[in-house]
Design a protein around this motif. Structure first.
Motif, short mmCIF file in Angstrom:
data_model
loop_
_atom_site.label_atom_id
_atom_site.label_comp_id
_atom_site.label_asym_id
_atom_site.label_seq_id
_atom_site.Cartn_x
_atom_site.Cartn_y
_atom_site.Cartn_z
N PRO A 45 -58.85 6.34 4.52
CA PRO A 45 -58.57 5.31 5.51
C PRO A 45 -58.61 5.82 6.95
N GLY A 46 -58.64 7.14 7.11
CA GLY A 46 -58.57 7.73 8.45
C GLY A 46 -57.14 8.14 8.74
N HIS A 47 -56.98 9.16 9.55
CA HIS A 47 -55.66 9.72 9.82
C HIS A 47 -55.51 10.00 11.31
N ARG A 48 -54.37 9.59 11.84
CA ARG A 48 -54.01 9.88 13.23
C ARG A 48 -52.89 10.91 13.23
N TYR A 49 -53.08 11.96 14.03
CA TYR A 49 -52.07 12.99 14.13
C TYR A 49 -52.33 13.79 15.41
N ALA A 50 -51.44 14.71 15.72
CA ALA A 50 -51.61 15.58 16.88
C ALA A 50 -51.27 17.01 16.47
N VAL A 51 -51.94 17.95 17.12
CA VAL A 51 -51.69 19.37 16.91
C VAL A 51 -51.60 20.05 18.26
N LEU A 52 -51.04 21.23 18.27
CA LEU A 52 -51.06 22.06 19.46
C LEU A 52 -52.40 22.80 19.51
N ALA A 131 -39.90 12.62 22.63
CA ALA A 131 -39.87 11.24 22.15
C ALA A 131 -41.21 10.80 21.56
N ASP A 132 -42.28 11.50 21.87
CA ASP A 132 -43.62 11.14 21.39
C ASP A 132 -43.97 11.77 20.04
N PHE A 133 -43.24 12.79 19.60
CA PHE A 133 -43.65 13.57 18.44
C PHE A 133 -43.87 12.73 17.19
N GLU A 134 -42.95 11.85 16.89
CA GLU A 134 -43.09 11.05 15.66
C GLU A 134 -44.24 10.06 15.78
N ARG A 135 -44.32 9.36 16.92
CA ARG A 135 -45.39 8.38 17.12
C ARG A 135 -46.76 9.03 17.03
N LEU A 136 -46.89 10.24 17.57
CA LEU A 136 -48.17 10.95 17.53
C LEU A 136 -48.42 11.64 16.20
N ASN A 137 -47.39 11.70 15.35
CA ASN A 137 -47.48 12.41 14.07
C ASN A 137 -47.84 13.87 14.31
N LEU A 138 -47.03 14.54 15.15
CA LEU A 138 -47.27 15.95 15.45
C LEU A 138 -47.11 16.76 14.17
N VAL A 139 -48.14 17.55 13.85
CA VAL A 139 -48.12 18.38 12.64
C VAL A 139 -48.33 19.84 13.02
N PRO A 140 -47.72 20.72 12.22
CA PRO A 140 -46.87 20.43 11.08
C PRO A 140 -45.53 19.85 11.53
N SER A 141 -44.98 18.96 10.72
CA SER A 141 -43.75 18.26 11.10
C SER A 141 -42.58 19.22 11.27
N GLU A 142 -42.60 20.36 10.58
CA GLU A 142 -41.53 21.35 10.70
C GLU A 142 -41.46 21.94 12.11
N LEU A 143 -42.48 21.78 12.89
CA LEU A 143 -42.54 22.30 14.25
C LEU A 143 -41.77 21.41 15.23
N ARG A 144 -41.57 20.16 14.89
CA ARG A 144 -40.98 19.20 15.84
C ARG A 144 -39.59 19.61 16.30
#
Length: 154
Positions: A45-52, A131-144
């Motif tokens: 379906p496609g995936h939206r996320y963010a990384v450093l 405040a943006d981390f969850e909305r952006l789906n920052l991965v890996p989530s353990e980094l948040r």
């Protein structure tokens, strides 16, 4: 043996530089994210996320050198390493996260990310707050959590 990942943590006050991603693989069978989430196939379906910013540590290269190289290759920014912040995992890969200092330049998408940028595989540089981390789906989530604590301490 998984290839280690080296990551550049670039801060600007209460913000951190991230790469927003959208990726759609040709099908469920070729998509690691679908398989990890046990998403039903046959279509990705496609995936939206963010990384450093970061990437592979090349053979014979230190993690520190890789973090600096990847920062410049992906963003055109240059800097120095202040210190190692954390080690952990990025998926199945070991990862080292380095706090950058003396960062200069203007962040512009570059390198393989700029070449590969297209509707089904997009890359976008952005500044994110805690405040943006969850909305952006920052991965890996353990980094948040550790990243939020670092930003809050500044």
């Amino acid at each position: 043996m998984p290839i280690p990942r080296a990551v550049a943590v670039v801060l600007d006050g209460p913000r951190v530089l991230v790469i927003k991603r959208f990726r759609r693989d040709p099908g469920f069978a070729s998509c690691n994210l679908c398989r990890e989430a046990a998403a039903p196939g046959p279509l990705c379906p496609g995936h939206r996320y963010a990384v450093l910013p970061g990437g592979h540590v090349e053979e014979g290269e230190s993690a520190e050198t890789a973090a600096l190289r990847e920062l410049t290759e992906e963003t055109t920014l240059t800097g120095r390493i202040e210190r190692l912040l954390w080690t952990g995992r990025h998926g199945a890969r070991p990862a080292s996260y380095f706090l950058m200092t003396g960062v200069t330049g203007t962040s512009v998408l570059a390198g393989e990310e700029a070449v590969e940028h297209r509707p089904d595989n997009s890359f976008e540089l952005a500044w994110a707050t805690t405040a943006d981390f969850e909305r952006l789906n920052l991965v890996p989530s353990e980094l948040r959590g550790p990243l939020a604590a670092l930003l809050d301490a500044r």
